[in-house]
Design an enzyme around this catalytic site. Structure first.
Site, PDB file in Angstrom:
ATOM      1  N   LYS A  16       5.866 -13.189  15.410  1.00  0.00           N
ATOM      2  CA  LYS A  16       7.268 -12.794  15.264  1.00  0.00           C
ATOM      3  C   LYS A  16       7.354 -11.639  14.279  1.00  0.00           C
ATOM      4  O   LYS A  16       6.705 -11.687  13.218  1.00  0.00           O
ATOM      5  CB  LYS A  16       8.090 -13.991  14.767  1.00  0.00           C
ATOM      6  CG  LYS A  16       9.609 -13.749  14.756  1.00  0.00           C
ATOM      7  CD  LYS A  16      10.386 -14.996  14.285  1.00  0.00           C
ATOM      8  CE  LYS A  16      11.889 -14.809  14.385  1.00  0.00           C
ATOM      9  NZ  LYS A  16      12.650 -15.985  13.917  1.00  0.00           N
ATOM     10  N   SER A  51      16.657 -17.226  17.002  1.00  0.00           N
ATOM     11  CA  SER A  51      16.256 -15.846  16.845  1.00  0.00           C
ATOM     12  C   SER A  51      14.836 -15.558  17.303  1.00  0.00           C
ATOM     13  O   SER A  51      14.484 -14.409  17.521  1.00  0.00           O
ATOM     14  CB  SER A  51      16.362 -15.448  15.376  1.00  0.00           C
ATOM     15  OG  SER A  51      15.406 -16.162  14.599  1.00  0.00           O
ATOM     16  N   SER A 110      16.213 -21.569  15.042  1.00  0.00           N
ATOM     17  CA  SER A 110      15.592 -20.382  15.644  1.00  0.00           C
ATOM     18  C   SER A 110      14.219 -20.602  16.252  1.00  0.00           C
ATOM     19  O   SER A 110      13.697 -19.710  16.914  1.00  0.00           O
ATOM     20  CB  SER A 110      15.491 -19.262  14.606  1.00  0.00           C
ATOM     21  OG  SER A 110      16.740 -18.652  14.430  1.00  0.00           O
TER      22      SER A 110
END
Lengths: 95, 495, 493
Positions: free
Chosen positions: C78, C158, C182
């Site tokens: 990420k 997210s 998330s």
């Protein structure tokens, strides 16, 4: 409506975010919507309740007083938008 | 505490007396190797951004980890200020934007400081002692430095100072004159230096004071205060307070009101002026720093630090009076600087022989201090060793040299033979006092024989004796024992 | 082997160790797959050269029989994790060109264990979002589609890039972060497994902060076992993070597949929301019966402060974010927009550098911390957090081993479908996940079925602090019982 346009401008300045004139009214609406959403918290009885200060109860660890870092000025300024002689450069700050 | 007016401290205004009320916020840099929340050096100076870690530069994802020594130093300081140590405190973020504040917030302790109320005994003069209350002491980060003189349009930011540990020490508004304020900061600095928690160097900014000043009519409630920022010498603190008090009295007597504001003292112009630019919309949005946990201490930890504290100035002064028999004034002067106090004790105890502490004190506070002053040093910073002072005192006590010769000997130690052994110098240079009665008598006789007119005058005017003593001392190169000279002259002149 | 990208991480690992395949082959296959899937916009940065070099050195180790736990396994990271020498953007224009000179602790742990980085995965800007539509680098497109439809769906957020990349077989596993859901919500939307471990399990050092007291790192993976393998490498005490917990990290994989007989599962009645789609309720009921069938004991419990978690979260998280994001000021790194003075520079830089959602949250956070509002909003929210945590503690003290809930209130939705008129509509996505962050507990999202539209749905298990092992055990029981969800078809190739 708790947040009016003057408050939006004041908050934006505190947060150092420039607002376009046409954003202000819209942002006030959005902030009011969010504040309306959190309003129900006012109904909770929190008398005598400690606010959370650490998510997991544990003792804060401390570091030993030893110099372990430094002398990496190149790395410190590597991503700087403006730099000279390892200083960061900003527009003149008037004292 | 001292809330009533002290009549001697009142300031005469055009419309009557005023009392000035002073409180102080002192920022004292913690003595530590590394910074408060990072492993970068806390050392003063360094090339730009060389004492900076990724944490200090607030790189994305960087986190603070507290330095245990900074905590210990703050606890020691609290103990030295006879203050309450809070076993649970926490760190807050104080949010504001400034180029020398990389995180966009300063980690400080706003709500629950590490140290609570305490007190400092302050000798304002040999006859006046006041107690100044301490409100709190907390740990926080120093900011970086912006240089404004490198360019006309730009400022240069160096983060070497950013994140260095500071102790903010907040007094109560217990001071009533510039003299009291100066005496307070002097005493506070002495205590921190004794503790080894702050070097007290005001020129380098290790100790900085913000002074809160207000004025009121005696007996009335507190007036509106102004904060004078960053006054960087004790002398300027005194000047800033007097200037600001007079300004406020002037405003009030002209029917004006005091605005609560931050002001800056300009020593060149001898005035304080408003820093309104800094006042703009202060709203620091303090909240507990979620990157840190509450700071929890054990009583046993605090007790261990307390047990290891050095003797502090008040205790040392009491001991100097009790065990060395020094007058209170001498004791105060000597303990004002820990190294000087240690120097004094080293001189008194040198060579495992006892000597008169008062005589040692006299030398250290007198001729030696005068010399040290003249070269801008403290006594212990000079090349003179406690052993040399001890030897000097011993030579006088043994009657080997006179006090007069001792002063000459000190000059030799200062100027010529810096590492010299006083006894050896006396020997080598023949400075020994002449105590041989025969030799002194011969000198006396010679002076009497050479000055028949003066001898005649002396019979009528006994104060002439001094002139004769002087002549004999001169002819013996100052080495004759003054008592023997006196006795002989008195007998021979019949006075 | 036909398509190595179809292997689970565990299977790929076994194949590598048996030397049936090389790490370079695995990396090449993944690089080809992700290059062919650029339309999904999963990766912000691709690092193929780095991946191949790392894979080559993994092959050398494998050859010597010195394989480490993740030797040669290609992963996606990420883009909130700082990676040394590789651009780290947090999905924001303000960090568009930021190249860290340091490596986050969690990614360093992965490289220590032999993993190989394929690139940096797209995300909502500063991890603020539930649909991956707030990224400066554009939305991530879910590999899932409604049958017979080509409407673009969100992968959730997210960690949308992480979830989509794992679901689309563009990496064997991915790092993610979870502040309010998330990890779990995008995992639920994409038919993948995501675990948010207990707060303090994984170091936050080197992960761009959103809300410090809520952020936790965790993996998104193709199976419960893969998630267990990844978390074991990611977790561990870090002296550079004061909130990191100094406890040994168990062998999570050993917990996968263990018997759940006798485990007590709490069903919180407050999670039965008004207006909840029947298919979510049905899924929840199926989860109950699977666990019951596996020998677990089901009890109804009460978590009375549940309904306040989401509003309290929308005070605490923006407040912390408003302060955490103050460092993006155009002085030391990142975007700078010139101004007539320093304040003007700050305001222009931050206006241009932050997207709409981030600015909105900074504004809310600044407001709730400002003078006169702090006690009414922030302090009250933190008190309510204490109450939320107490609810969980009471349930666990009464003998509950884990709590079963739906992971999300719905399946994935279409791009632009939610939140454009009212930000709160989007916030409601986190209604089931956010309580876990507020209490610091571990939570796992495990695929459990499909919506009427054929999209993945998931259940969430919430555990005791530091008892991720029980979650892996229960999640694998659900994984075993639930109908297998076949990966999405590769319509993008």
């Amino acid at each position: 409506m708790p947040v009016d346009q003057a408050i939006v401008r004041r908050i934006a300045h505190l947060a150092r975010i420039e607002l376009a004139a046409d954003e202000v009214a819209h942002l006030a609406c959005e902030l009011n919507a969010i504040l309306a959403f959190v309003e129900e918290l006012g109904a909770v009885d929190v008398e005598g309740v400690e606010p959370m200060t650490s998510v997991m109860p544990m003792r804060m660890k401390e570091r030993a007083d030893v110099v372990t870092e430094g002398n990496i000025a190149d790395a410190i300024v590597a991503n700087a938008p403006a730099t000279e002689d390892h200083y960061f450069i900003v527009p003149k700050v008037v004292e | 505490m001292t809330t009533q007016g002290r009549p001697s401290k009142l300031i005469k205004g055009a419309t009557g007396d005023w009392e000035v009320v002073i409180g102080m916020e002192v920022h004292a840099q913690v003595v530590s190797k590394a910074k408060l929340f990072s492993g970068a050096a806390a050392e003063f100076g360094g090339a730009p951004n060389s004492h900076v870690s990724l944490v200090d530069a607030a790189m994305p994802g960087m986190l603070p980890v507290i330095n245990e020594e900074c905590v210990a130093q703050a606890v020691r300081s609290g103990l030295g200020l006879k203050a309450k140590i809070n076993l649970r405190s926490h760190f807050d973020r104080k949010n504001y934007f400034y180029p020398d504040l990389p995180q966009g917030y300063q980690i400080s302790q706003y709500k629950n400081p590490l140290v609570g109320e305490g007190t400092v005994s302050v000798d304002v003069s040999p006859s006046e002692r006041i107690e100044v209350g301490i409100e709190r002491l907390h740990l926080e980060q120093d900011a970086g430095k912006s240089l404004h003189d490198q360019s006309a349009t730009e400022s240069f930011v160096d983060l070497n100072r950013a994140g260095v540990g500071l102790m903010e020490i907040v007094s109560k508004p217990d001071m009533r004159s510039a003299e009291e304020a100066k005496a307070y900061i002097t005493k506070l600095r002495t205590i921190l230096r004794y503790l080894g928690t702050c070097d007290g160097n005001m020129e380098q900014g290790s100790l900085r004071a913000d002074v809160n000043v207000s004025v009121r009519r005696p007996g009335e409630p507190l007036g509106t205060r102004c904060e004078i920022k960053n006054v960087n010498s004790i002398r300027f603190i005194g000047q800033a307070i007097e200037t600001e008090a007079r300004r406020q009295i002037g405003v009030l007597e002209d029917g004006g009101v005091i605005d609560q504001e931050t002001r800056l003292f300009d020593p060149n112009r001898g005035e304080t002026r408003s820093m309104r630019s800094k006042e703009e919309a202060h709203d620091y949005r303090y909240f507990p720093d979620p990157d840190l946990l509450p700071l929890e201490l054990d009583q046993a930890y605090v007790d261990a630090l307390a047990a290891a504290l050095p003797e502090l100035p008040d205790a040392k002064k009491a001991r100097f009076i009790a065990t060395h028999g020094l007058p209170a004034y001498d004791a105060s002067v000597l303990v004002a600087d820990k190294e000087t106090a240690d120097y004094f004790e080293a001189a008194v105890a040198h060579g495992a022989r006892s000597r008169d502490p008062k005589a040692v004190a006299n030398w250290i506070m007198g001729d030696v201090a005068a010399y040290a002053n003249s070269v801008g040093l403290s006594v212990p910073q000079t090349h003179l060793k406690p052993a040399q002072i001890a030897a000097l005192v011993d030579l006088i006590a043994a009657g080997t040299i006179s006090g007069k010769i001792a002063k000459d000997l000190l000059v030799i130690l200062i100027e010529e033979d810096k590492d010299g052994d006083p006894a050896a110098i006396v020997e080598a240079r023949g400075l020994k006092q002449v105590t041989d009665r025969g030799a002194i008598e011969a000198a006396v006789d010679a002076i009497i024989a050479a000055n028949p007119d003066k001898v005649a005058q002396a019979k009528a005017k006994p104060s002439m004796l001094g002139w004769f003593v002087g002549q004999v001392m001169k002819s013996t190169g100052g080495k004759a024992n003054p008592q023997a000279v006196n006795d002989l002259l008195k007998g021979k002149l019949g006075i | 082997m036909t398509d190595v990208t179809e292997l689970t991480l565990a299977a790929a690992r076994a194949a590598l160790v048996k030397r049936e395949i090389s790490a370079v082959e695995l990396a090449r296959a993944q690089i080809a797959a992700l290059e062919a899937a650029r339309v999904l916009n999963c990766y912000i940065s691709e690092t193929p050269e780095q991946a191949l070099a790392a894979a080559a050195s993994s092959d050398a180790r494998l050859k010597r029989g010195e394989a480490r736990p993740l030797e040669g396994i290609p992963l996606g990271i990420k883009d909130l994790y700082c990676t040394k020498g590789v651009k780290t953007t947090a999905g924001s224009r303000i960090l568009e060109n930021f190249v860290p000179t340091y490596e986050s602790t969690v990614t360093a742990n992965l490289w220590r264990d032999g993993a190989v980085m394929l690139g940096k995965l797209n995300l909502d800007e500063f991890a603020m979002g539930s649909s991956n539509e707030t990224s400066y680098f554009g939305p991530v497109i879910s590999p899932w589609r409604r049958p017979g439809s080509n409407v673009k769906l969100v992968p959730g957020g997210s960690s949308g890039g992480s979830a989509a990349a794992v679901a689309a077989r563009l990496c064997y596993g991915a790092t993610a972060t979870d502040t309010g859901g998330s990890i779990r919500q995008p995992a639920a939307f994409t038919g993948t497994v995501g675990i948010k471990p207990t707060y303090g399990r994984c170091s936050r050092w080197g992960i761009v902060a959103f809300a410090s007291s809520l952020d936790q790192a965790g993996p998104i993976a193709r199976s419960v076992c893969d998630a267990a393998i990844l978390l074991r490498s990611m977790a561990g005490h870090d002296p550079r993070d004061s909130t990191s917990v100094d406890r040994p990290v168990p062998d999570y994989m050993a917990a996968v597949g263990t018997s759940v007989r006798g485990k007590v599962i709490g069903i919180p009645k407050e999670y039965r929301l008004d207006g909840m789609p029947p298919e979510i309720d049905k899924l929840w009921g199926e989860g109950v019966s699977w666990l019951k069938a596996a020998g677990a004991k089901i009890v109804e419990i009460s978590l009375p402060h549940t309904r306040y978690a989401l509003p309290a979260y929308y005070i605490v998280a923006p407040a912390e974010a408003s302060s955490n994001l103050a460092r993006y000021d155009g002085v030391r790194y990142g975007l700078r927009v010139p101004g007539k003075d320093i304040i003007d520079l700050y305001e222009k830089t931050r206006a241009a550098g932050f997207g709409k959602e981030v600015r909105r949250r900074i504004m809310i956070g600044t407001y709730v911390l400002s003078a006169g509002y702090y006690d009414a909003y922030y302090v009250r929210a933190q008190k309510i957090r204490t109450l939320i945590k107490r609810d969980f503690e009471a349930a666990f003290a009464a003998g509950v081993d884990a709590i079963l809930t739906p992971a999300t209130p719905s399946a994935a939705f279409g791009l632009g479908e939610k939140g454009s008129a009212d930000p709160v509509e989007m916030y409601l996505n986190d209604v089931f996940t956010v309580t876990v962050n507020m209490a610091g507990l571990p939570g796992i999202s495990v695929p459990a079925g499909r919506s009427a539209e054929g999209l993945p749905l998931a259940l969430q298990l919430i555990g005791r602090a530091f008892d991720e092992e029980t979650l892996f055990g229960l999640a694998s029981a659900i994984e075993q019982s639930a109908p297998k969800i076949e990966p999405p078809s590769k319509w993008w190739t």
